[in-house]
Design an enzyme around this catalytic site. Structure first.
Site, PDB file in Angstrom:
ATOM      1  N   ILE A  15      41.766  60.331  64.736  1.00 46.08           N
ATOM      2  CA  ILE A  15      42.232  59.297  65.656  1.00 46.08           C
ATOM      3  C   ILE A  15      43.364  58.474  65.024  1.00 46.08           C
ATOM      4  O   ILE A  15      44.376  58.185  65.662  1.00 46.08           O
ATOM      5  CB  ILE A  15      41.044  58.378  66.045  1.00 46.08           C
ATOM      6  N   ASP A  34      45.559  55.661  53.955  1.00 45.66           N
ATOM      7  CA  ASP A  34      44.329  56.454  53.883  1.00 45.66           C
ATOM      8  C   ASP A  34      43.900  56.550  52.420  1.00 45.66           C
ATOM      9  O   ASP A  34      44.728  56.529  51.518  1.00 45.66           O
ATOM     10  CB  ASP A  34      44.550  57.865  54.451  1.00 45.66           C
ATOM     11  N   ASP A  60      41.957  52.435  49.452  1.00 44.75           N
ATOM     12  CA  ASP A  60      40.568  52.439  49.909  1.00 44.75           C
ATOM     13  C   ASP A  60      40.294  51.094  50.583  1.00 44.75           C
ATOM     14  O   ASP A  60      40.453  50.042  49.946  1.00 44.75           O
ATOM     15  CB  ASP A  60      39.663  52.628  48.679  1.00 44.75           C
ATOM     16  N   ASN A  87      41.226  51.196  61.439  1.00 43.81           N
ATOM     17  CA  ASN A  87      40.619  52.357  62.110  1.00 43.81           C
ATOM     18  C   ASN A  87      39.617  53.113  61.251  1.00 43.81           C
ATOM     19  O   ASN A  87      38.859  53.930  61.759  1.00 43.81           O
ATOM     20  CB  ASN A  87      41.766  53.290  62.548  1.00 43.81           C
ATOM     21  N   TYR A 152      25.224  53.199  60.982  1.00 47.74           N
ATOM     22  CA  TYR A 152      26.560  53.318  61.604  1.00 47.74           C
ATOM     23  C   TYR A 152      26.682  52.315  62.745  1.00 47.74           C
ATOM     24  O   TYR A 152      27.669  51.582  62.854  1.00 47.74           O
ATOM     25  CB  TYR A 152      26.748  54.746  62.101  1.00 47.74           C
ATOM     26  N   LYS A 156      29.156  49.086  63.145  1.00 47.29           N
ATOM     27  CA  LYS A 156      30.136  48.977  64.239  1.00 47.29           C
ATOM     28  C   LYS A 156      29.877  47.715  65.072  1.00 47.29           C
ATOM     29  O   LYS A 156      30.800  47.128  65.628  1.00 47.29           O
ATOM     30  CB  LYS A 156      30.100  50.230  65.105  1.00 47.29           C
ATOM     31  N   VAL A 185      34.919  61.803  70.509  1.00 44.80           N
ATOM     32  CA  VAL A 185      36.287  62.295  70.391  1.00 44.80           C
ATOM     33  C   VAL A 185      36.290  63.442  69.393  1.00 44.80           C
ATOM     34  O   VAL A 185      35.721  63.311  68.296  1.00 44.80           O
ATOM     35  CB  VAL A 185      37.235  61.176  69.895  1.00 44.80           C
ATOM     36  N   TYR A 215      28.717  62.947  79.805  1.00 46.44           N
ATOM     37  CA  TYR A 215      29.892  62.143  80.145  1.00 46.44           C
ATOM     38  C   TYR A 215      30.279  62.280  81.612  1.00 46.44           C
ATOM     39  O   TYR A 215      30.480  63.399  82.094  1.00 46.44           O
ATOM     40  CB  TYR A 215      31.083  62.538  79.240  1.00 46.44           C
TER      41      TYR A 215
HETATM   42  N1  LIG Z   1      35.391  60.898  66.447  1.00 44.64           N
HETATM   43  C1  LIG Z   1      34.586  60.235  67.227  1.00 44.64           C
HETATM   44  O1  LIG Z   1      33.901  60.813  68.096  1.00 44.64           O
HETATM   45  C2  LIG Z   1      34.498  58.743  67.118  1.00 44.64           C
HETATM   46  C3  LIG Z   1      33.772  58.041  68.090  1.00 44.64           C
HETATM   47  C4  LIG Z   1      33.678  56.654  68.024  1.00 44.64           C
HETATM   48  C5  LIG Z   1      34.313  55.976  66.999  1.00 44.64           C
HETATM   49  N2  LIG Z   1      35.004  56.678  66.056  1.00 44.64           N
HETATM   50  C6  LIG Z   1      35.652  55.913  64.989  1.00 44.64           C
HETATM   51  O2  LIG Z   1      37.037  56.225  64.970  1.00 44.64           O
HETATM   52  C7  LIG Z   1      37.545  56.053  63.650  1.00 44.64           C
HETATM   53  C8  LIG Z   1      38.295  57.300  63.218  1.00 44.64           C
HETATM   54  O3  LIG Z   1      37.395  58.395  63.270  1.00 44.64           O
HETATM   55  P1  LIG Z   1      37.874  59.922  63.195  1.00 44.64           P
HETATM   56  O4  LIG Z   1      36.943  60.672  64.045  1.00 44.64           O
HETATM   57  O5  LIG Z   1      39.348  60.005  63.430  1.00 44.64           O
HETATM   58  O6  LIG Z   1      37.511  60.232  61.661  1.00 44.64           O
HETATM   59  P2  LIG Z   1      38.197  61.166  60.538  1.00 44.64           P
HETATM   60  O7  LIG Z   1      37.138  61.396  59.530  1.00 44.64           O
HETATM   61  O8  LIG Z   1      38.881  62.332  61.177  1.00 44.64           O
HETATM   62  O9  LIG Z   1      39.311  60.194  59.951  1.00 44.64           O
HETATM   63  C9  LIG Z   1      38.951  59.058  59.197  1.00 44.64           C
HETATM   64  C10 LIG Z   1      39.976  58.857  58.093  1.00 44.64           C
HETATM   65  O10 LIG Z   1      39.559  57.709  57.349  1.00 44.64           O
HETATM   66  C11 LIG Z   1      39.758  57.979  55.963  1.00 44.64           C
HETATM   67  N3  LIG Z   1      38.848  57.145  55.180  1.00 44.64           N
HETATM   68  C12 LIG Z   1      37.482  57.254  55.074  1.00 44.64           C
HETATM   69  N4  LIG Z   1      37.012  56.304  54.259  1.00 44.64           N
HETATM   70  C13 LIG Z   1      38.083  55.576  53.833  1.00 44.64           C
HETATM   71  C14 LIG Z   1      38.241  54.458  52.992  1.00 44.64           C
HETATM   72  N5  LIG Z   1      37.184  53.878  52.373  1.00 44.64           N
HETATM   73  N6  LIG Z   1      39.483  53.942  52.792  1.00 44.64           N
HETATM   74  C15 LIG Z   1      40.560  54.508  53.381  1.00 44.64           C
HETATM   75  N7  LIG Z   1      40.479  55.596  54.193  1.00 44.64           N
HETATM   76  C16 LIG Z   1      39.257  56.105  54.419  1.00 44.64           C
HETATM   77  C17 LIG Z   1      39.457  59.459  55.807  1.00 44.64           C
HETATM   78  O11 LIG Z   1      40.078  59.971  54.626  1.00 44.64           O
HETATM   79  C18 LIG Z   1      40.053  60.027  57.099  1.00 44.64           C
HETATM   80  O12 LIG Z   1      41.408  60.409  56.919  1.00 44.64           O
HETATM   81  C19 LIG Z   1      36.320  55.715  62.784  1.00 44.64           C
HETATM   82  O13 LIG Z   1      36.225  54.312  62.641  1.00 44.64           O
HETATM   83  C20 LIG Z   1      35.161  56.234  63.593  1.00 44.64           C
HETATM   84  O14 LIG Z   1      33.955  55.574  63.303  1.00 44.64           O
HETATM   85  C21 LIG Z   1      35.111  58.036  66.104  1.00 44.64           C
END
Ligand SMILES: NC(=O)c1ccc[n+]([C@@H]2O[C@H](COP(=O)([O-])OP(=O)(O)OC[C@H]3O[C@@H](n4cnc5c(N)ncnc54)[C@H](O)[C@@H]3O)[C@@H](O)[C@H]2O)c1
Length: 256
Positions: A15, A34, A60, A87, A152, A156, A185, A215
């Protein structure tokens, strides 16, 4: 001329990568942050190849000094921080009895405290500018219960509360704070979660289909669905909206 500047954390994948690309396509200079420096570099290269402005920055979000360094990197680059999309999020599975105290701490350190540290790093520059927009990526589990994700979900929920708190504290000084609550997603995070539960490819496909069945809009969300909402919240298109947690979820929360 000053360039509107956005920081996106967790932009090396999923995302966050698409949000970074969407904001860059809208004309913002984007600091792609990242923990995974390779992922951040890849996103920045994709933005540059599409004609946008981006810099990769490895950091981080759970590290206060790294977050201060992130804000300074943006200021050294363009002199501004107009938007910050906090994010980053990690999934920690388990109900109250099965999640370990260590895993609870990990969810809180990255998802909740990471959001706090990100905001704390960028708000001084926004106050100095008299303007800024924060966007947090929360989740539908910040607003409604779901089985098996106690830590989790609690982390959130903290993000949603922090979103409102920042909005209340800084609205009169030009800073808006909103969150997105995505439903399911398809990203590396969600796919790895379902791969871990499935015995084989057929089992994985069946689990993925089960999710869609819940959904009202019968498909997985895309990273673009979330990025369009992030763009709206991150810019003056939503100048009179603050303190809101917006479900971006194919109707899941309202219509189920
Ligand atoms: N994918 C879903 O279905 C979904 C649904 C609801 C919410 N979300 C939220 O959306 C956001 C993005 O999720 P995504 O699915 O794209 O995840 P993803 O794992 O594809 O991407 C997350 C990124 O965050 C980076 N990351 C993790 N820990 C870190 C840290 N401590 N410091 C810096 N970078 C860090 C990872 O390296 C990765 O590149 C998250 O907050 C997740 O909880 C995702």
């Amino acid at each position: 001329m000053t360039v509107p500047t956005a920081i996106i954390t967790g932009a090396g994948s999923g995302i966050g990568r698409t949000i970074a690309e969407r904001l860059a396509a809208d004309g913002m200079a984007v600091l792609v942050v990242d923990r995974d420096g390779g992922g951040a570099t890849h996103t920045a290269a994709r933005i540059a190849a599409a004609g946008g402005q981006a810099q990769a920055h490895a950091a981080d979000v759970a590290d206060p000094a790294a977050m201060a360094g992130m804000a300074q990197a943006a200021l050294d680059w363009t002199g501004r921080i107009d938007t910050c999309v906090a994010n980053v999020g990690i999934m920690v599975e388990g109900d109250i009895l099965s999640v370990s105290p260590e895993d609870w701490d990990r969810a809180m350190a990255v998802n909740a405290k990471g959001g706090f540290l990100t905001a704390r790093a960028v708000i001084p520059a926004m106050l100095a500018q008299g303007k800024g927009a924060l966007v947090f990526t929360a989740s539908t589990v910040a607003l409604a219960g779901m089985k098996g994700v106690a830590a989790y979900s609690a982390s959130k929920g903290a993000v949603a509360a922090l979103t409102r708190q920042i909005a209340a504290d800084y609205a009169a000084r030009g800073i808006r704070s909103n969150a997105l609550a995505p439903g399911a997603v398809r990203t590396p995070l969600s796919e790895s979660q379902f791969r871990a539960r499935a015995a084989d490819d057929a089992g994985f496909d069946a689990l993925m289909a089960q999710v869609i069945a819940r959904y009202p809009v019968p498909r997985w969300g895309t990273t673009t669905d979330i990025a369009e909402a992030a763009l709206f919240r991150a810019t003056d298109r939503s100048a009179w909206i603050t303190g809101q947690v917006l479900p971006v979820d194919g109707g899941l929360l309202e219509l189920r």
